[in-house]
Design a protein around this motif. Structure first.
Motif, short mmCIF file in Angstrom:
data_model
loop_
_atom_site.label_atom_id
_atom_site.label_comp_id
_atom_site.label_asym_id
_atom_site.label_seq_id
_atom_site.Cartn_x
_atom_site.Cartn_y
_atom_site.Cartn_z
N GLN A 181 21.69 92.48 82.90
CA GLN A 181 21.58 92.23 81.51
C GLN A 181 19.91 91.74 81.28
O GLN A 181 19.30 91.34 82.22
CB GLN A 181 22.47 91.24 80.69
N ALA A 182 19.60 91.67 80.11
CA ALA A 182 18.13 91.55 79.74
C ALA A 182 18.02 89.87 79.61
O ALA A 182 17.88 89.19 78.59
CB ALA A 182 17.62 92.04 78.57
N PHE A 183 18.11 89.15 80.84
CA PHE A 183 17.88 87.72 80.96
C PHE A 183 16.53 87.39 81.39
O PHE A 183 16.08 88.06 82.28
CB PHE A 183 19.11 86.82 81.56
N TYR A 184 15.91 86.28 81.04
CA TYR A 184 14.65 85.95 81.44
C TYR A 184 14.56 84.67 81.66
O TYR A 184 15.23 83.79 81.10
CB TYR A 184 13.62 86.15 80.20
N PRO B 219 13.31 78.87 73.69
CA PRO B 219 13.42 78.76 72.25
C PRO B 219 14.51 77.71 72.22
O PRO B 219 15.51 77.42 72.96
CB PRO B 219 13.85 80.08 71.63
N PRO B 220 14.47 76.92 71.19
CA PRO B 220 15.65 75.96 70.79
C PRO B 220 16.94 76.39 70.54
O PRO B 220 16.84 77.79 70.07
CB PRO B 220 14.86 75.07 69.60
N PHE C 99 24.13 84.90 74.24
CA PHE C 99 24.19 86.17 73.39
C PHE C 99 23.05 86.12 72.19
O PHE C 99 22.85 87.60 71.79
CB PHE C 99 25.40 85.99 72.56
N ASP C 100 22.08 85.27 72.73
CA ASP C 100 21.20 85.38 71.42
C ASP C 100 19.62 85.37 72.07
O ASP C 100 18.84 86.42 72.28
CB ASP C 100 20.99 84.63 70.24
N SER C 101 19.22 84.37 72.63
CA SER C 101 17.98 84.06 73.05
C SER C 101 17.76 84.79 74.66
O SER C 101 16.89 85.48 74.83
CB SER C 101 17.62 82.70 73.37
N ARG C 102 18.82 84.65 75.46
CA ARG C 102 18.83 84.97 76.68
C ARG C 102 17.42 84.82 77.53
O ARG C 102 17.19 85.28 78.58
CB ARG C 102 18.84 86.60 76.78
N CYS D 263 16.47 76.79 84.68
CA CYS D 263 17.68 76.81 85.71
C CYS D 263 18.70 75.86 84.96
O CYS D 263 19.83 76.24 85.16
CB CYS D 263 17.36 76.18 86.78
N SER D 264 18.42 74.89 84.14
CA SER D 264 19.48 74.18 83.50
C SER D 264 20.29 74.97 82.47
O SER D 264 21.55 74.74 82.47
CB SER D 264 19.15 72.71 83.04
N HIS D 265 19.71 75.79 81.92
CA HIS D 265 20.34 76.88 80.89
C HIS D 265 21.51 77.72 81.76
O HIS D 265 22.44 77.79 81.37
CB HIS D 265 19.55 77.58 80.33
#
Length: 654
Positions: A378-381, A387-388, A399-402, A406-408
Motif C-alpha cells: 500500500q501507499a505508506f510513506y 501530519p498531526p 487509513f488517512d495520512s499513511r 517508526c513509532s507510528h
C-alpha cells in the motif's frame, strides 16, 4: 617596589576570577539558572572593581551576603540534592573570599578551595576534551599558587619544573595502575536532572524529536565478529500500556525486582555473543542489550523481559560487559501475556481491519507476514515530519495520512495484533550504528533511536519491524538513506555537512573512545587482571628490574671513575660544593669562592661566624695545602650541616 607588588596582585586577582568563571561553566549542570546568574554577577562585579582599582567589598558585607545566599541554597536543598548543594557552598566560599580579598596572604584558603572545586569537576564530566579544559584550569590555579609564594621578580625555573615532572609522572602512572580502585564517596542526586534518550512514554512525535539529536548514545566493542546490521536491535524499553494514543512502560515492570542472570539454557552455542558497551550519561537507569542478555558485569542487572538496568541513574559514562544470544526473549509469565492483550477504546477502523486479518490468517506468524505485506504494497510513506493525528490516531494514520515515522508503524502494528488476539508490545531502543573498523567499535547515536514490535508466538516474543517493510533502507543502511533530501537537512545543519569538520569531529570521537576505554574503563576488574598478569610474570619482571639496576650502577660507577681521573678540582673546593653547591651555583665567574661566601656572611648575620670560619679553613687548605686544615674543614662541614641547611633555605626564600 609597591607598584610592582600591586601589579602582581592585580594579575592574580584576574587569574582567580577567570578560574572561578571557568569553574562556573564546568559545574553549570549542577546549578539552576538563577544560581548561575548570582555567581556570574558577583564575579563580574569583582572584575570591574579590579579594572577600576576599587577597594574590595568589606568583610562584614560579604559575610552578610554570603549568609543570605547560603540560606537560599539550603532552602533549595531538596530540589538540588546534597552533592550539588555542597558544590554551591564551595563555589560561594571561593567567590566570597575573592570579593573581600585585600592582601595576597589572605588568598591561601582561596587557592585550596579552587583545588577542591577542580577535583569536583571530574564528578560531573568524563569527556576527554572537558578533561583537558579541567587540567588547564588546574594548571592556572597551580601557577597562581606558585606566584602567591614566590618573589615578585622570580621567574619559573622551567628546567627544574621539567625534572620534577619526569619524577612525578611515572609515580602518577604507577599509582593509577596499582593503587586500589575505591568506590565513589558521592551519589549524584536524582531529582530534577534533565535526561537524554528514550523516556518511559512513547507517543507520535517522541522518536522524531530524538533522532534530530546527533549526540552519542553508546559505543559497543564486540569480542567476536560484528553481527549483521539487520540484527542490531538494541532493546532499552518495553511499552505495554496503551491508552488509545500513547504507550507507557507499565508500573508492574518499573517495580519488578531485578535479578542477576537470565536462563543460561536460552543461549545456544551457535548464536551466543559477547560485547562491551560504553553508555553515555543519560540520567536514566535503562541500558541497552541485543536480543536476550544472559550474563552481565556486576554493575548491571538483567531485569525481567531481558532488559538491562543500572542500580542508579547513569550520571557518568558507564562501561559494562554483556554476553547473550540473538534468539528472541522468552515469555516471563501468564500475567505478562494478559498485560499485552489489553486494548483501548477507540480506533474502530483498526479494530475491524484486525478482525479481517485474523479471519484470513489464523496463524500468528502468517498474520504478521500479511501485515508486513500490507505496509509494503500500500501507499505508506516514511517521514520525519508526519501530519498531526486526531483523537483516533491509529485510524487516522492507517487509513488517512499513511505517513509516519517508526513509532507510528510500531504503534499501529501492536494495536492491530492485540485486536487480532495476539499479545504484542512496542519495543523502544536503537537500531544499527556506525561501524569504525580501524578502531574496532560501533558508535550508536541518538538519531538511531527506533521503535519496533514484539509479538507472542509459542511462548517466545518474536521481533517484528514494520519499518523494514515500508523503508528497508532504514534498517539495512541508515536513517539518512530512508529520508528525502529536504528532511535530511533536519538531521545535519549546514555547518555539519562540511567534510573537514566532520573529519575533525570523527577523529575527536575516536580519541574520546580510547580515553573511555583506557582511562575511564580501567576499573577494579581491569586492575585485578593487571595484578594477575604481574604475578604471573613476576620472575621475569624481577630479573628485568635487577638487570636494569645493574646497568645503571655500572654506568654510574664508570662515570664516577672517569670523572675522578680527569677532575683537577682541589679537594677543599669539592668539600664546599658538596654542602653548598646550590648556593655556589649562582657565583659570578669574576668572584672567588671566599669573596662570594663573605658577601653572604654580611647579608646573613646569623650565619656570619660559621661562614667566616669556613672561609678561613678553606683558604688554609686550598692555598697553603694544609692537610690538617683540610681535615678540620671536613669535620666542620659535617658538624654544621644543619646550620648550612638553614642558610640554603634562607637564601632560597629571599
Amino acid at each position: 617596589m609597591l607598584t610592582q607588588q600591586m601589579l602582581q596582585q592585580k594579575k592574580l586577582l584576574l587569574c582567580w576570577a577567570v578560574i572561578q568563571f571557568s569553574l562556573l561553566l564546568l559545574l553549570q549542570q549542577a546549578f539552576a539558572g538563577w544560581v548561575i546568574a548570582i555567581f556570574a554577577l558577583l564575579l563580574l562585579y569583582r572584575l570591574l572593581s579590579v579594572f577600576q582599582a576599587k577597594a574590595p567589598v568589606s568583610l562584614k558585607l560579604v559575610n552578610l551576603l554570603a549568609g543570605i545566599i547560603a540560606i537560599t541554597f539550603f532552602l533549595q536543598l531538596r530540589q538540588a540534592g546534597v552533592l550539588h548543594f555542597m558544590l554551591q557552598i564551595l563555589l560561594l566560599a571561593a567567590t566570597a573570599r575573592l570579593l573581600a580579598l585585600r592582601h595576597l596572604y589572605e588568598a591561601r584558603q582561596l587557592v585550596w578551595v579552587h583545588y577542591f572545586l577542580i577535583a569536583c569537576c571530574f564528578i560531573l564530566h568524563q569527556d576527554m576534551l572537558i578533561a583537558l579544559l579541567i587540567f588547564l584550569v588546574f594548571a592556572a590555579n597551580l601557577y597562581s599558587h606558585y606566584r602567591l609564594f614566590s618573589p615578585s621578580v622570580h621567574q619559573v625555573n622551567w628546567p627544574q619544573t621539567g625534572r620534577s615532572l619526569l619524577i612525578i609522572l611515572p609515580l602518577w602512572l604507577v599509582m593509577f595502575l596499582l593503587f586500589p580502585r575505591l568506590p565513589p564517596f558521592w551519589q549524584i542526586p536524582n531529582a530534577n536532572i534533565a535526561s537524554t534518550g528514550l523516556s518511559d512514554t512513547l507517543d507520535p512525535g517522541s522518536i522524531e524529536q530524538l533522532v534530530q539529536d546527533d549526540s552519542l548514545a553508546f559505543r559497543v566493542e564486540f569480542d567476536g565478529a560484528l553481527p549483521p546490521r539487520q540484527q542490531l536491535y538494541w532493546r532499552a524499553r518495553l511499552y505495554e500500556d496503551f491508552d488509545g494514543r500513547r504507550w507507557q512502560v507499565t508500573t508492574l515492570r518499573q517495580n519488578a525486582n531485578r535479578q542477576r542472570a537470565a536462563n543460561d539454557a536460552a543461549a545456544s552455542k551457535d548464536s551466543s555473543l559477547s560485547y562491551r558497551i560504553i553508555a553515555e550519561a543519560s540520567q536514566q537507569t535503562g541500558l541497552f542489550a541485543l536480543a536476550t542478555p544472559v550474563t552481565s558485569s556486576s554493575n548491571v542487572f538483567i531485569s525481567p523481559g531481558g532488559l538491562l538496568s543500572s542500580s542508579k541513574p547513569v550520571s557518568q559514562r558507564l562501561s559494562y560487559q554483556v554476553s547473550g544470544s540473538l534468539i528472541p526473549v522468552m515469555l516471563v509469565s501468564e500475567q505478562e501475556q494478559l498485560l499485552n492483550l489489553r486494548t483501548a477504546p477507540g480506533n474502530p477502523q483498526t479494530r475491524q481491519f484486525a478482525y479481517q486479518l485474523k479471519q484470513q490468517y489464523p496463524q500468528n506468524h502468517a498474520l504478521v507476514q500479511a501485515l508486513a505485506e500490507h505496509f509494503r504494497q500500500q501507499a505508506f510513506y516514511y517521514s520525519l515530519t508526519p501530519p498531526p493525528l486526531g483523537s483516533n490516531s491509529i485510524d487516522a494514520f492507517l487509513f488517512d495520512s499513511r505517513t509516519g515515522f517508526c513509532s507510528h508503524y510500531a504503534s499501529a502494528s501492536a494495536v492491530i495484533l492485540r485486536h487480532a488476539g495476539i499479545a504484542a508490545r512496542v519495543v523502544g531502543g536503537y537500531q544499527g550504528g556506525n561501524w569504525h573498523p580501524q578502531q574496532g567499535y560501533l558508535a550508536v547515536r541518538q538519531r538511531e533511536a527506533h521503535a519496533w514490535v514484539e509479538y507472542l508466538d509459542n511462548g517466545v516474543w518474536q521481533p517484528f519491524d514494520p519499518t523494514a517493510a515500508v523503508a528497508p533502507e532504514r534498517i539495512l543502511n541508515s536513517l539518512d538513506s530512508a529520508l528525502p533530501e529536504d528532511q535530511r537537512a533536519l538531521l545535519d545543519p549546514g555547518w555539519r555537512q562540511l567534510a573537514l569538520l566532520q573529519n575533525v569531529r570523527q577523529q575527536l570521537m575516536h580519541l574520546d573512545y580510547y580515553w573511555s576505554v583506557w582511562v575511564l574503563g580501567f576499573n577494579e576488574n581491569s586492575q585485578q587482571q593487571l595484578w594477575r598478569n604481574l604475578y604471573r610474570h613476576l620472575p621475569a619482571i624481577a630479573y628485568a628490574v635487577a638487570a636494569l639496576f645493574s646497568i645503571i650502577i655500572v654506568v654510574l660507577l664508570y662515570y664516577r671513575l672517569t670523572r675522578s681521573s680527569t677532575d683537577n678540582t682541589p679537594e677543599a673546593t669539592k668539600q664546599l660544593y658538596r654542602y653548598l653547591g646550590k648556593v655556589l651555583a649562582s657565583k659570578p665567574p669574576s668572584l672567588s669562592v671566599s669573596a662570594f661566601l663573605l658577601q653572604y656572611a654580611s647579608h646573613y648575620p646569623a650565619h656570619n661566624v660559621c661562614l667566616k670560619q669556613l672561609i678561613a679553613l678553606y683558604e688554609l687548605a686550598l692555598y697553603k695545602e694544609d692537610v690538617v686544615a683540610l681535615k678540620q674543614l671536613k669535620q666542620y662541614l659535617q658538624c654544621h650541616k644543619a646550620e648550612l641547611g638553614r642558610l640554603r633555605r634562607a637564601i632560597k626564600n629571599t
